[in-house]
Design a protein around this motif. Structure first.
Motif, short mmCIF file in Angstrom:
data_model
loop_
_atom_site.label_atom_id
_atom_site.label_comp_id
_atom_site.label_asym_id
_atom_site.label_seq_id
_atom_site.Cartn_x
_atom_site.Cartn_y
_atom_site.Cartn_z
N GLU A 56 -19.24 38.34 22.33
CA GLU A 56 -17.96 37.90 21.79
C GLU A 56 -16.95 37.86 22.92
OE1 GLU A 56 -16.96 40.22 18.36
OE2 GLU A 56 -18.68 39.46 17.23
N PRO A 57 -15.79 37.25 22.71
CA PRO A 57 -14.85 37.08 23.83
C PRO A 57 -14.49 38.39 24.53
CG PRO A 57 -14.20 35.69 22.02
CD PRO A 57 -15.35 36.52 21.50
N ALA A 58 -14.46 39.50 23.80
CA ALA A 58 -14.01 40.74 24.45
C ALA A 58 -14.91 41.94 24.12
CB ALA A 58 -12.57 41.05 24.05
N ARG A 59 -16.12 41.67 23.71
CA ARG A 59 -17.08 42.76 23.54
C ARG A 59 -18.49 42.19 23.59
NH1 ARG A 59 -17.08 44.71 17.16
NH2 ARG A 59 -17.73 42.71 16.31
N VAL A 60 -19.43 43.05 23.91
CA VAL A 60 -20.80 42.61 24.06
C VAL A 60 -21.70 43.57 23.27
CG1 VAL A 60 -21.09 43.90 26.23
CG2 VAL A 60 -22.54 41.95 25.78
N HIS A 61 -22.75 42.99 22.69
CA HIS A 61 -23.63 43.81 21.87
C HIS A 61 -24.57 44.61 22.76
CE1 HIS A 61 -26.67 44.93 18.87
NE2 HIS A 61 -25.67 44.78 18.00
N ARG A 62 -24.87 45.83 22.36
CA ARG A 62 -25.69 46.71 23.19
C ARG A 62 -27.10 46.16 23.43
NH1 ARG A 62 -28.90 50.25 19.87
NH2 ARG A 62 -28.42 49.98 17.66
N ASP A 63 -27.55 45.23 22.58
CA ASP A 63 -28.90 44.67 22.76
C ASP A 63 -29.10 44.02 24.13
OD1 ASP A 63 -29.58 45.46 20.25
OD2 ASP A 63 -29.80 43.44 19.40
N VAL A 64 -28.03 43.53 24.74
CA VAL A 64 -28.19 42.83 26.02
C VAL A 64 -28.72 43.75 27.11
CG1 VAL A 64 -26.36 41.17 25.47
CG2 VAL A 64 -25.82 43.15 26.89
N TYR A 65 -28.59 45.06 26.89
CA TYR A 65 -29.08 46.02 27.88
C TYR A 65 -30.44 46.62 27.52
CZ TYR A 65 -24.08 46.05 29.01
OH TYR A 65 -22.79 45.69 29.32
N THR A 66 -30.87 46.41 26.30
CA THR A 66 -32.03 47.19 25.83
C THR A 66 -33.21 46.36 25.33
OG1 THR A 66 -31.07 47.33 23.61
CG2 THR A 66 -30.58 49.14 25.14
N ARG A 67 -32.98 45.11 24.98
CA ARG A 67 -34.07 44.34 24.35
C ARG A 67 -34.98 43.69 25.39
NH1 ARG A 67 -31.58 40.73 19.67
NH2 ARG A 67 -33.09 39.26 20.54
N GLU A 68 -36.29 43.99 25.25
CA GLU A 68 -37.29 43.43 26.18
C GLU A 68 -37.29 41.90 26.13
OE1 GLU A 68 -39.54 44.90 28.17
OE2 GLU A 68 -39.49 46.99 27.55
N ASP A 69 -37.16 41.34 24.94
CA ASP A 69 -37.23 39.88 24.82
C ASP A 69 -36.03 39.23 25.52
OD1 ASP A 69 -35.56 40.94 22.83
OD2 ASP A 69 -35.77 39.17 21.57
N ILE A 70 -34.89 39.90 25.49
CA ILE A 70 -33.73 39.34 26.18
C ILE A 70 -33.93 39.43 27.69
CG2 ILE A 70 -31.27 39.76 26.67
CD1 ILE A 70 -30.95 40.26 23.67
#
Ligand code: FES
Length: 429
Positions: free
Chosen positions: A9-23
């Motif tokens: 989002e414009p001013a926050r990021v979901h924690r999945d971007v650091y943890t998901r193998e598929d990402i």
């Protein structure tokens, strides 16, 4: 695609971007497989056959000076026979050929197949010894900018100078700081710092100016207290010069400012930086003025960018001649390599300062880097386990100004984070 867009989002990021193998796998393909990635410097492969091994994403590569002495080739470090990794040393000399340790196929320094043991087995079986697939394949594109070698695994995309954009000026300034107009990597190795976290924590921390005075207070406070009890006319302390700015005030970092550029690049400073108050060695100044004249020397030395990020693969401190390289290993493991450069024609004190900086700030045993890593690990662990979904980046949100492709903000703005995630989303979707 929608799933990825929903993570930023414009001013926050979901924690999945650091943890998901598929990402992470998608990042390898869409960011590390597309961008120009820093591989090394031409001074690391001076003689024909000299080579250096590294990775572009997870792809092992060899940067080698061609036997013609002119070209620098970047090859996938994989044998064209059955795929064994050919070179394991970090650097060496190919003596005209690479030989695979498994069945002994050999390759020229441009990657083409040179010979196979008992070649009769390949006659009249449809084997095409000139096919690129049976060599050590060159990566899709390799270009240099002032001796800095970048490669892209993608066959198409912007040229290197277009990709670098205004970050060319950071490289220019690092090279221009040499009285002879040339820099070279010192030594054959670097500080190699394993980070058991996602690669993005490192790039995000670079321009996070709200952390130094807190995360590094232990070191900077100790230096300040030590300096306070010294007599006013004490000898200069080279270590204090390096460490003290890390305890700078919020105002100090705000004044420095941040500039965000396309493709996630950016830098702090410009007019001022953490290097603003470094002493100028008279013999260095003299060498520079002899080479460039006074006016141009002043122009070069007053260029005060700090921590330039060439997203996603490297950071450059042109003032101190240090390049750090980001090598992702897995969703929660990253290697950060810290290389030091010599300004050719500069007195030895300049190199000593570069090495001192690297030892005190960048090395795994430094007084600053481990503070940062401790904080990354705390976020990585909470991102994996927490019920809290989002990670904030809204400080001074909406207060940045735009001038063409440049976005500018005060130094403690989270603009740097937002700028990187704008690029992240563009690459990923
Ligand atoms: Fe390299 Fe067979 S795998 S020669």
């Amino acid at each position: 695609m929608r799933a990825l867009q929903a993570l930023v989002e414009p001013a926050r990021v979901h924690r999945d971007v650091y943890t998901r193998e598929d990402i992470f796998k998608l990042e390898l393909e869409r960011i590390w497989g597309q961008a120009w990635v820093y591989v090394g410097h031409e001074s690391q492969v001076k003689a024909p056959g000299d080579y250096l091994t590294t990775h572009i994403g997870l792809t092992p590569v060899i940067m080698v000076r061609d036997m013609n002495g002119k070209d620098i080739n970047v090859l996938v470090n994989r044998c064209g026979h059955r795929g064994a990794q050919v070179c394991q040393a970090r650097s060496g000399h190919a003596n005209g050929l690479f030989k695979c340790p498994y069945h002994g196929w050999t390759f020229h320094t441009d990657g083409s197949l040179r010979s196979q043991p008992s070649p009769g087995g390949y006659q009249d079986v449809g084997f095409d010894r000139n096919a690129a697939a049976f060599g050590m394949t060159p990566v899709a594109r390799t270009e240099q900018y002032r001796g800095f070698v970048f490669s892209s695994l993608a066959a198409t995309g912007p040229e290197l100078t277009v990709f670098l954009g205004q970050m060319c000026a950071t490289i220019d300034n690092m090279v221009d700081r040499a009285p002879t107009g040339e820099v070279e990597v010192t030594g054959k190795t670097c500080h190699r710092f394993r980070h058991p976290v996602n690669w993005k924590f490192f790039t995000e921390n670079l321009h996070d100016a709200m952390h130094p005075m807190v995360a590094h207070a232990g070191t900077s406070d100790a230096v300040r207290q030590y300096l306070e009890q010294l007599p006013p006319a004490h000898e200069p302390l080279p270590e204090a010069e390096v460490i003290a700015p890390f305890g700078g005030s919020y105002h100090f970092f705000d004044e420095m400012g941040f500039v965000g550029l396309p493709r996630g690049h950016g830098y702090m400073g410009g007019k001022t930086s953490i290097f603003s108050h470094y002493q100028v060695y008279p013999d260095y100044l003299q060498a520079m003025e002899q080479a460039y004249g006074r006016e141009r020397t002043e122009e070069i030395l007053s260029f005060n960018r700090h921590n330039g990020l060439i997203y996603p693969s490297c950071t450059i401190r042109d003032n101190i001649q240090s390049v750090r390289v980001v090598i992702p290993v897995s969703v929660n493991e990253t290697i950060i390599e810290s290389w030091t450069f010599r300004l050719k024609g500069a007195p030895p004190a300049m190199l000593q300062r570069t090495l001192r900086y690297s030892r005190l700030i960048n090395s795994p045993a430094s007084m600053v880097g481990p503070d940062d890593l401790d904080c990354y690990i705390r976020i990585q662990q909470s991102a994996a386990a927490s019920a809290i979904e989002w990670i904030d980046m809204q400080r001074h949100f909406g207060r940045e100004t735009r001038d063409g492709e440049r976005q500018q903000a005060i130094g403690t703005s989270d603009l740097a984070l937002r700028n990187q995630y704008t690029a992240w989303l563009e690459y990923m979707t």
